[in-house]
Design a protein around this motif. Sequence first.
Motif, PDB file in Angstrom:
ATOM      1  N   UNK A 174       0.796  -1.229   0.000  1.00 42.72           N
ATOM      2  CA  UNK A 174       0.000   0.000   0.000  1.00 42.72           C
ATOM      3  C   UNK A 174       0.833   1.285   0.000  1.00 42.72           C
ATOM      4  N   UNK A 175       2.020   1.252   0.636  1.00 46.99           N
ATOM      5  CA  UNK A 175       2.812   2.473   0.762  1.00 46.99           C
ATOM      6  C   UNK A 175       3.885   2.622  -0.315  1.00 46.99           C
ATOM      7  N   UNK A 176       3.924   1.674  -1.263  1.00 46.61           N
ATOM      8  CA  UNK A 176       4.957   1.719  -2.296  1.00 46.61           C
ATOM      9  C   UNK A 176       4.918   3.019  -3.098  1.00 46.61           C
ATOM     10  N   UNK A 177       3.716   3.454  -3.454  1.00 44.76           N
ATOM     11  CA  UNK A 177       3.587   4.647  -4.289  1.00 44.76           C
ATOM     12  C   UNK A 177       4.050   5.883  -3.533  1.00 44.76           C
ATOM     13  N   UNK A 178       3.647   6.005  -2.269  1.00 45.53           N
ATOM     14  CA  UNK A 178       4.062   7.175  -1.483  1.00 45.53           C
ATOM     15  C   UNK A 178       5.572   7.213  -1.277  1.00 45.53           C
ATOM     16  N   UNK A 179       6.169   6.052  -1.047  1.00 37.78           N
ATOM     17  CA  UNK A 179       7.631   6.005  -0.910  1.00 37.78           C
ATOM     18  C   UNK A 179       8.309   6.446  -2.202  1.00 37.78           C
ATOM     19  N   UNK A 180       7.746   6.026  -3.318  1.00 40.16           N
ATOM     20  CA  UNK A 180       8.313   6.398  -4.615  1.00 40.16           C
ATOM     21  C   UNK A 180       8.173   7.900  -4.859  1.00 40.16           C
ATOM     22  N   UNK A 181       7.017   8.473  -4.515  1.00 38.92           N
ATOM     23  CA  UNK A 181       6.813   9.912  -4.691  1.00 38.92           C
ATOM     24  C   UNK A 181       7.894  10.702  -3.965  1.00 38.92           C
ATOM     25  N   UNK A 182       8.180  10.293  -2.715  1.00 36.30           N
ATOM     26  CA  UNK A 182       9.166  11.033  -1.914  1.00 36.30           C
ATOM     27  C   UNK A 182      10.600  10.801  -2.372  1.00 36.30           C
ATOM     28  N   UNK A 183      10.833   9.721  -3.110  1.00 36.78           N
ATOM     29  CA  UNK A 183      12.211   9.344  -3.442  1.00 36.78           C
ATOM     30  C   UNK A 183      12.497   9.345  -4.943  1.00 36.78           C
ATOM     31  N   UNK A 184      11.681  10.067  -5.704  1.00 41.16           N
ATOM     32  CA  UNK A 184      11.954  10.167  -7.135  1.00 41.16           C
ATOM     33  C   UNK A 184      13.343  10.754  -7.376  1.00 41.16           C
ATOM     34  N   UNK A 186      16.282   9.737  -6.918  1.00 39.45           N
ATOM     35  CA  UNK A 186      17.301   9.626  -5.874  1.00 39.45           C
ATOM     36  C   UNK A 186      18.507   8.779  -6.284  1.00 39.45           C
ATOM     37  N   UNK A 187      18.429   8.052  -7.413  1.00 42.61           N
ATOM     38  CA  UNK A 187      19.573   7.256  -7.844  1.00 42.61           C
ATOM     39  C   UNK A 187      20.611   8.156  -8.508  1.00 42.61           C
ATOM     40  N   UNK A 188      21.902   7.752  -8.483  1.00 41.43           N
ATOM     41  CA  UNK A 188      22.952   8.570  -9.104  1.00 41.43           C
ATOM     42  C   UNK A 188      22.677   8.886 -10.570  1.00 41.43           C
ATOM     43  N   UNK A 189      21.997   7.985 -11.250  1.00 40.08           N
ATOM     44  CA  UNK A 189      21.692   8.185 -12.670  1.00 40.08           C
ATOM     45  C   UNK A 189      20.904   9.467 -12.920  1.00 40.08           C
ATOM     46  N   UNK A 190      20.073   9.841 -11.932  1.00 34.83           N
ATOM     47  CA  UNK A 190      19.197  10.993 -12.110  1.00 34.83           C
ATOM     48  C   UNK A 190      19.612  12.168 -11.223  1.00 34.83           C
ATOM     49  N   UNK A 191      20.904  12.339 -10.979  1.00 33.42           N
ATOM     50  CA  UNK A 191      21.339  13.403 -10.067  1.00 33.42           C
ATOM     51  C   UNK A 191      21.022  14.806 -10.591  1.00 33.42           C
ATOM     52  N   UNK A 192      21.090  14.998 -11.906  1.00 32.70           N
ATOM     53  CA  UNK A 192      20.746  16.308 -12.451  1.00 32.70           C
ATOM     54  C   UNK A 192      19.245  16.563 -12.331  1.00 32.70           C
ATOM     55  N   UNK A 193      18.446  15.534 -12.556  1.00 37.47           N
ATOM     56  CA  UNK A 193      17.000  15.653 -12.362  1.00 37.47           C
ATOM     57  C   UNK A 193      16.699  16.038 -10.914  1.00 37.47           C
ATOM     58  N   UNK A 194      17.396  15.396  -9.981  1.00 44.01           N
ATOM     59  CA  UNK A 194      17.186  15.677  -8.556  1.00 44.01           C
ATOM     60  C   UNK A 194      17.553  17.123  -8.222  1.00 44.01           C
ATOM     61  N   UNK A 195      18.679  17.575  -8.751  1.00 42.74           N
ATOM     62  CA  UNK A 195      19.120  18.950  -8.479  1.00 42.74           C
ATOM     63  C   UNK A 195      18.144  19.974  -9.050  1.00 42.74           C
ATOM     64  N   UNK A 196      17.596  19.697 -10.224  1.00 47.47           N
ATOM     65  CA  UNK A 196      16.697  20.650 -10.884  1.00 47.47           C
ATOM     66  C   UNK A 196      15.281  20.609 -10.326  1.00 47.47           C
ATOM     67  N   UNK A 197      14.884  19.476  -9.763  1.00 48.97           N
ATOM     68  CA  UNK A 197      13.518  19.348  -9.237  1.00 48.97           C
ATOM     69  C   UNK A 197      13.423  19.696  -7.763  1.00 48.97           C
ATOM     70  N   UNK A 198      14.556  19.994  -7.124  1.00 44.03           N
ATOM     71  CA  UNK A 198      14.544  20.301  -5.705  1.00 44.03           C
ATOM     72  C   UNK A 198      13.824  21.611  -5.437  1.00 44.03           C
ATOM     73  N   UNK A 199      13.428  21.802  -4.196  1.00 42.48           N
ATOM     74  CA  UNK A 199      12.684  22.997  -3.808  1.00 42.48           C
ATOM     75  C   UNK A 199      13.490  24.276  -4.068  1.00 42.48           C
ATOM     76  N   UNK A 200      14.796  24.198  -3.883  1.00 42.65           N
ATOM     77  CA  UNK A 200      15.636  25.383  -4.033  1.00 42.65           C
ATOM     78  C   UNK A 200      16.868  25.029  -4.865  1.00 42.65           C
ATOM     79  N   UNK A 201      16.716  24.923  -6.193  1.00 38.90           N
ATOM     80  CA  UNK A 201      17.857  24.540  -7.032  1.00 38.90           C
ATOM     81  C   UNK A 201      19.007  25.532  -6.910  1.00 38.90           C
TER      82      UNK A 201
END
Length: 258
Positions: A174-184, A186-201
């Motif tokens: 049941x909580x798989x989707x919520x965990x995924x939402x919070x951790x989009x 987060x893998x090294x492959x998507x570090x630029x995505x993470x930096x650009x999608x953060x609250x304060x890039x």
Amino acid sequence: MRVQTEEWRRFIPGVRMYKGKKTLFYNGEELYDPETDEYLIFNLGERNSWQVIIVLPGVEVIPDDTFTNCKNIKTVIMADTVKRIEPAAFNDCSSLVYMRLSRNLEFIGECAFYVCKSLTSIFIPPSCRKICRLAFFGCKKLIILHVPQGTELGDNVIEDTALIKALPFEPSQPNDINNWIRNQNMTPEWELHRACSSYNPIQEIVYGIVKRKGIKAFHEKNSIGITPLQYLESNPFSNIDQKQIIKQYILEMMGEVV
């Protein structure tokens, strides 16, 4: 439409044309009574003429159903004093495209953005402790949702959205989707995505990744088909100049001093 905080000091509550759009400068009043289904202060015709809502400094709470069925609102900009968005506050604002939340927001109530079917992105600040069930239910175009890892999520927060349809796995718990939402991202492959999608890039961090990975990294799609450039362009809290990053990158590659 971007509004600087210092501009708000001269605004008074009420409805007027602002930058060519019919705008409500909202001061926290109750505009709708859900128990009697009665519109207060402004009638339905007036409510449906609004294109922009600017929530003025000093407002801490947007009450239940405040902007229910305001079908022509396209832009909402909140002062940073807002701490709570109560249930169904923006229910069925079907034309809403741009939402700039308060930097000090703590709570988003049940069905707060229910069936805001034109909303494509929303960025939740780190101060937000809880997003209740069905908050974004029926936001059919919502594909970009940044949620801090510490934010508590209710059930079916993204039900019937583009994001849930793009889910890159089959949930087993049941909580798989919520965990995924919070951790989009987060893998090294998507570090630029993470930096650009953060609250304060932060421009230096974004540029450092681009320098290592190359300009093409701005256009790489993650597991839900979104590029770092799309995150930056959608992020109302970003002050990053993508053109400046690209210019700096090209000059450094050419051996020029920046």
